[in-house]
Motif scaffolding. Structure first.
Motif, PDB file in Angstrom:
ATOM      1  N   ASP A 122     118.120  63.088  50.068  1.00  0.00           N
ATOM      2  CA  ASP A 122     117.542  63.448  51.369  1.00  0.00           C
ATOM      3  C   ASP A 122     117.909  64.865  51.801  1.00  0.00           C
ATOM      4  N   MET A 123     118.543  65.629  50.896  1.00  0.00           N
ATOM      5  CA  MET A 123     118.862  67.029  51.161  1.00  0.00           C
ATOM      6  C   MET A 123     118.623  67.816  49.873  1.00  0.00           C
ATOM      7  N   ILE A 124     118.002  68.977  50.000  1.00  0.00           N
ATOM      8  CA  ILE A 124     117.672  69.801  48.845  1.00  0.00           C
ATOM      9  C   ILE A 124     118.268  71.197  49.048  1.00  0.00           C
ATOM     10  N   THR A 125     118.849  71.756  47.978  1.00  0.00           N
ATOM     11  CA  THR A 125     119.328  73.136  47.994  1.00  0.00           C
ATOM     12  C   THR A 125     118.554  73.934  46.950  1.00  0.00           C
ATOM     13  N   PRO A 126     117.938  75.047  47.329  1.00  0.00           N
ATOM     14  CA  PRO A 126     117.279  75.886  46.330  1.00  0.00           C
ATOM     15  C   PRO A 126     118.321  76.632  45.508  1.00  0.00           C
ATOM     16  N   GLY A 127     118.309  76.423  44.199  1.00  0.00           N
ATOM     17  CA  GLY A 127     119.329  77.030  43.360  1.00  0.00           C
ATOM     18  C   GLY A 127     119.269  78.550  43.338  1.00  0.00           C
ATOM     19  N   ASN A 128     118.061  79.116  43.336  1.00  0.00           N
ATOM     20  CA  ASN A 128     117.919  80.565  43.218  1.00  0.00           C
ATOM     21  C   ASN A 128     116.881  81.183  44.147  1.00  0.00           C
ATOM     22  N   GLY A 129     115.957  80.397  44.633  1.00  0.00           N
ATOM     23  CA  GLY A 129     114.778  80.949  45.292  1.00  0.00           C
ATOM     24  C   GLY A 129     115.002  81.637  46.617  1.00  0.00           C
ATOM     25  N   MET A 130     116.191  81.465  47.227  1.00  0.00           N
ATOM     26  CA  MET A 130     116.472  82.134  48.490  1.00  0.00           C
ATOM     27  C   MET A 130     117.533  83.222  48.346  1.00  0.00           C
ATOM     28  N   LYS A 131     117.954  83.506  47.113  1.00  0.00           N
ATOM     29  CA  LYS A 131     118.944  84.568  46.898  1.00  0.00           C
ATOM     30  C   LYS A 131     118.269  85.940  47.026  1.00  0.00           C
TER      31      LYS A 131
ATOM     32  N   LEU B 111     113.865  63.300  42.063  1.00  0.00           N
ATOM     33  CA  LEU B 111     114.332  64.237  43.088  1.00  0.00           C
ATOM     34  C   LEU B 111     113.838  63.832  44.467  1.00  0.00           C
ATOM     35  N   GLY B 112     112.604  63.384  44.536  1.00  0.00           N
ATOM     36  CA  GLY B 112     112.021  63.030  45.822  1.00  0.00           C
ATOM     37  C   GLY B 112     112.417  61.674  46.350  1.00  0.00           C
ATOM     38  N   SER B 113     112.964  60.819  45.491  1.00  0.00           N
ATOM     39  CA  SER B 113     113.284  59.457  45.928  1.00  0.00           C
ATOM     40  C   SER B 113     114.769  59.213  46.145  1.00  0.00           C
TER      41      SER B 113
ATOM     42  N   ALA C 281     124.133  56.674  51.511  1.00  0.00           N
ATOM     43  CA  ALA C 281     124.897  57.681  52.259  1.00  0.00           C
ATOM     44  C   ALA C 281     124.535  57.663  53.739  1.00  0.00           C
ATOM     45  N   GLU C 282     123.283  57.410  54.022  1.00  0.00           N
ATOM     46  CA  GLU C 282     122.823  57.388  55.417  1.00  0.00           C
ATOM     47  C   GLU C 282     123.549  56.314  56.222  1.00  0.00           C
ATOM     48  N   ARG C 283     123.936  55.233  55.591  1.00  0.00           N
ATOM     49  CA  ARG C 283     124.671  54.174  56.282  1.00  0.00           C
ATOM     50  C   ARG C 283     126.026  54.670  56.773  1.00  0.00           C
ATOM     51  N   HIS C 284     126.538  55.712  56.135  1.00  0.00           N
ATOM     52  CA  HIS C 284     127.810  56.316  56.531  1.00  0.00           C
ATOM     53  C   HIS C 284     127.611  57.524  57.445  1.00  0.00           C
ATOM     54  N   GLY C 285     126.350  57.810  57.813  1.00  0.00           N
ATOM     55  CA  GLY C 285     126.080  59.003  58.589  1.00  0.00           C
ATOM     56  C   GLY C 285     126.185  60.274  57.771  1.00  0.00           C
ATOM     57  N   ARG C 286     126.017  60.184  56.449  1.00  0.00           N
ATOM     58  CA  ARG C 286     126.102  61.318  55.549  1.00  0.00           C
ATOM     59  C   ARG C 286     124.751  61.540  54.876  1.00  0.00           C
ATOM     60  N   TYR C 287     124.612  62.692  54.225  1.00  0.00           N
ATOM     61  CA  TYR C 287     123.471  62.913  53.352  1.00  0.00           C
ATOM     62  C   TYR C 287     123.952  62.938  51.904  1.00  0.00           C
ATOM     63  N   PHE C 288     123.019  62.757  50.995  1.00  0.00           N
ATOM     64  CA  PHE C 288     123.314  62.943  49.570  1.00  0.00           C
ATOM     65  C   PHE C 288     122.177  63.769  48.990  1.00  0.00           C
ATOM     66  N   GLY C 289     122.524  64.963  48.484  1.00  0.00           N
ATOM     67  CA  GLY C 289     121.500  65.907  48.083  1.00  0.00           C
ATOM     68  C   GLY C 289     121.606  66.359  46.645  1.00  0.00           C
ATOM     69  N   SER C 290     120.607  67.140  46.243  1.00  0.00           N
ATOM     70  CA  SER C 290     120.587  67.766  44.932  1.00  0.00           C
ATOM     71  C   SER C 290     120.070  69.191  45.078  1.00  0.00           C
TER      72      SER C 290
ATOM     73  N   GLY D  67     128.398  65.534  53.904  1.00  0.00           N
ATOM     74  CA  GLY D  67     127.552  65.127  52.796  1.00  0.00           C
ATOM     75  C   GLY D  67     127.962  65.730  51.473  1.00  0.00           C
ATOM     76  N   VAL D  68     127.266  65.268  50.437  1.00  0.00           N
ATOM     77  CA  VAL D  68     127.522  65.683  49.054  1.00  0.00           C
ATOM     78  C   VAL D  68     126.203  66.165  48.450  1.00  0.00           C
ATOM     79  N   THR D  69     126.256  67.303  47.778  1.00  0.00           N
ATOM     80  CA  THR D  69     125.102  67.802  47.024  1.00  0.00           C
ATOM     81  C   THR D  69     125.535  68.054  45.590  1.00  0.00           C
ATOM     82  N   ILE D  70     124.820  67.465  44.632  1.00  0.00           N
ATOM     83  CA  ILE D  70     125.100  67.747  43.224  1.00  0.00           C
ATOM     84  C   ILE D  70     124.223  68.921  42.778  1.00  0.00           C
ATOM     85  N   TRP D  71     124.774  69.728  41.830  1.00  0.00           N
ATOM     86  CA  TRP D  71     124.118  70.985  41.481  1.00  0.00           C
ATOM     87  C   TRP D  71     123.060  70.738  40.426  1.00  0.00           C
ATOM     88  N   ASP D  72     121.918  70.244  40.909  1.00  0.00           N
ATOM     89  CA  ASP D  72     120.850  69.575  40.193  1.00  0.00           C
ATOM     90  C   ASP D  72     121.411  68.236  39.709  1.00  0.00           C
TER      91      ASP D  72
END
Length: 352
Positions: free
Chosen positions: A70-79, A65-67, A40-49, A303-308
């Motif tokens: 390059d983008m992480i979303t906390p599912g519940n911890g910041m609500k 998850l760590g490999s 994704a970085e080659r396209h100037g995008r991120y790909f997250g979970s 970018g794209v983030t999958i929900w876990d």
């Protein structure tokens, strides 16, 4: 004798190198498998979970998850229920754990979410508030949380799920007490607390052009015209095979771009009615490929983030009985056809 042995060792090394058998740094780099984030970085995008705190004790899970991302979303911890469980008493434990994890893996964080009608603490929902009281509560919560994470997160989902399917405002505690102006206020307060964070409105079922996405388009155009700090629209992209693919996704992304806004696919999963079959997995893979290709085709889809990333920790079975298998890795953390389809989509030449 010593020189003879050294000569033999050197000759053998030369033969191995010539045969491509010596695994030096260049060879190892060549053999390293591509990751979703790297492609994704080659396209100037991120790909997250997305991720959540309970699964962080699973070392096999956190290794992927760590490999791969390059983008992480906390599912519940910041609500709200997690960050302000009692009025004026803030708890950053869960959110900080995700931020620290991302930092260790050199990842960024899409912070989620400041204003939502769900997962609110009882002290907030169990009382009748005047408009002045609730506005003060909302301002304090946004300001305090955004300041705490200032400089530590890439973006915020500031307001989540503000509209009904027909494009009318959802009758939330915020809308009923404060009116639609709460959205602009929330964006202004978040921007003041962290001027460098990207600020999003986020919702589901807005992937295709239709009444709900039209409502966001009108609102975004109005906010931009009034100088309200809005940077992007998050399309959650919770899809289901039985309801059909959102064929106007790319067109929808483009019309938000024309407003001067970024877009992102923020909570992607593609569920199916169980049992799983090869045909369903193939269709699911095609959908993952197509939605990623749509994002790559629109310059301001960032970018794209999958929900876990794994069915092992998916929310789908608990909320949609009889459905599941929604993610690119299965419950054993093995990649599914959807994972290969994502790699294929990200290997394509960028189109802008």
């Amino acid at each position: 004798m010593r020189r003879t042995r050294l000569g033999l060792v050197g000759a053998l090394a030369a033969v191995l190198v010539a045969a491509g058998l010596a695994a030096g740094p260049a060879a190892q780099a060549h053999e390293r498998q591509p990751t979703l984030a790297g492609l994704a970085e080659r396209h100037g995008r991120y790909f997250g979970s997305a991720t959540d705190n309970p699964e962080l004790t699973d070392s096999a899970y956190t290794k992927i998850l760590g490999s791969e991302f390059d983008m992480i979303t906390p599912g519940n911890g910041m609500k709200w229920y997690a960050t302000e469980p009692e009025q004026g008493v803030f708890d950053w434990t869960a959110g900080d754990q995700i931020v620290d994890l991302a930092r260790r893996h050199h990842q960024r964080v899409r912070a989620h979410t400041l204003v939502w009608h769900s997962q609110l603490p009882d002290w907030l929902t169990g009382k009748e508030w005047t408009a002045a009281e609730l506005r003060a509560v909302l301002k304090k919560h946004i300001t305090t949380e955004v300041r705490h994470y200032r400089g530590k997160v890439y973006s915020w989902d500031v307001v989540n799920e503000a509209f009904n399917e027909d494009g009318s405002y959802r009758e939330t505690i915020w809308y009923k007490t404060l009116g639609p102006g709460y959205i602009a206020d929330a964006l202004r307060w978040a921007h003041k607390a962290d001027p460098h964070a990207r600020l999003y409105l986020n919702d589901y079922n807005i992937e295709a052009v239709g009444p709900k996405s039209d409502a966001y388009h009108r609102l975004a155009a109005d906010l931009k015209a009034r100088g309200v700090p809005l940077d992007g629209i998050g399309l959650q992209t919770h899809l289901a095979l039985q309801y059909g693919y959102p064929a106007t996704l790319e067109d929808n992304l483009r019309r938000f771009s024309r407003l001067g806004l970024d877009t992102a696919l923020t909570e992607v999963d593609v569920r199916m009615q169980l049992p799983v079959t090869d045909a369903k997995l193939a269709e699911q893979a095609a959908w993952y490929r197509d939605l990623t290709t749509a994002c790559l085709a629109v310059h301001r889809c960032v970018g794209v983030t999958i929900w876990d990333y794994t069915d092992k920790y998916s929310w789908i079975p608990d909320f949609f009985p009889g459905e599941g298998a929604a993610l690119p890795w299965d419950e054993r953390l093995d990649p599914k056809p959807a994972y290969s389809a994502l790699l294929d989509a990200l290997r394509q030449r960028a189109v802008t």
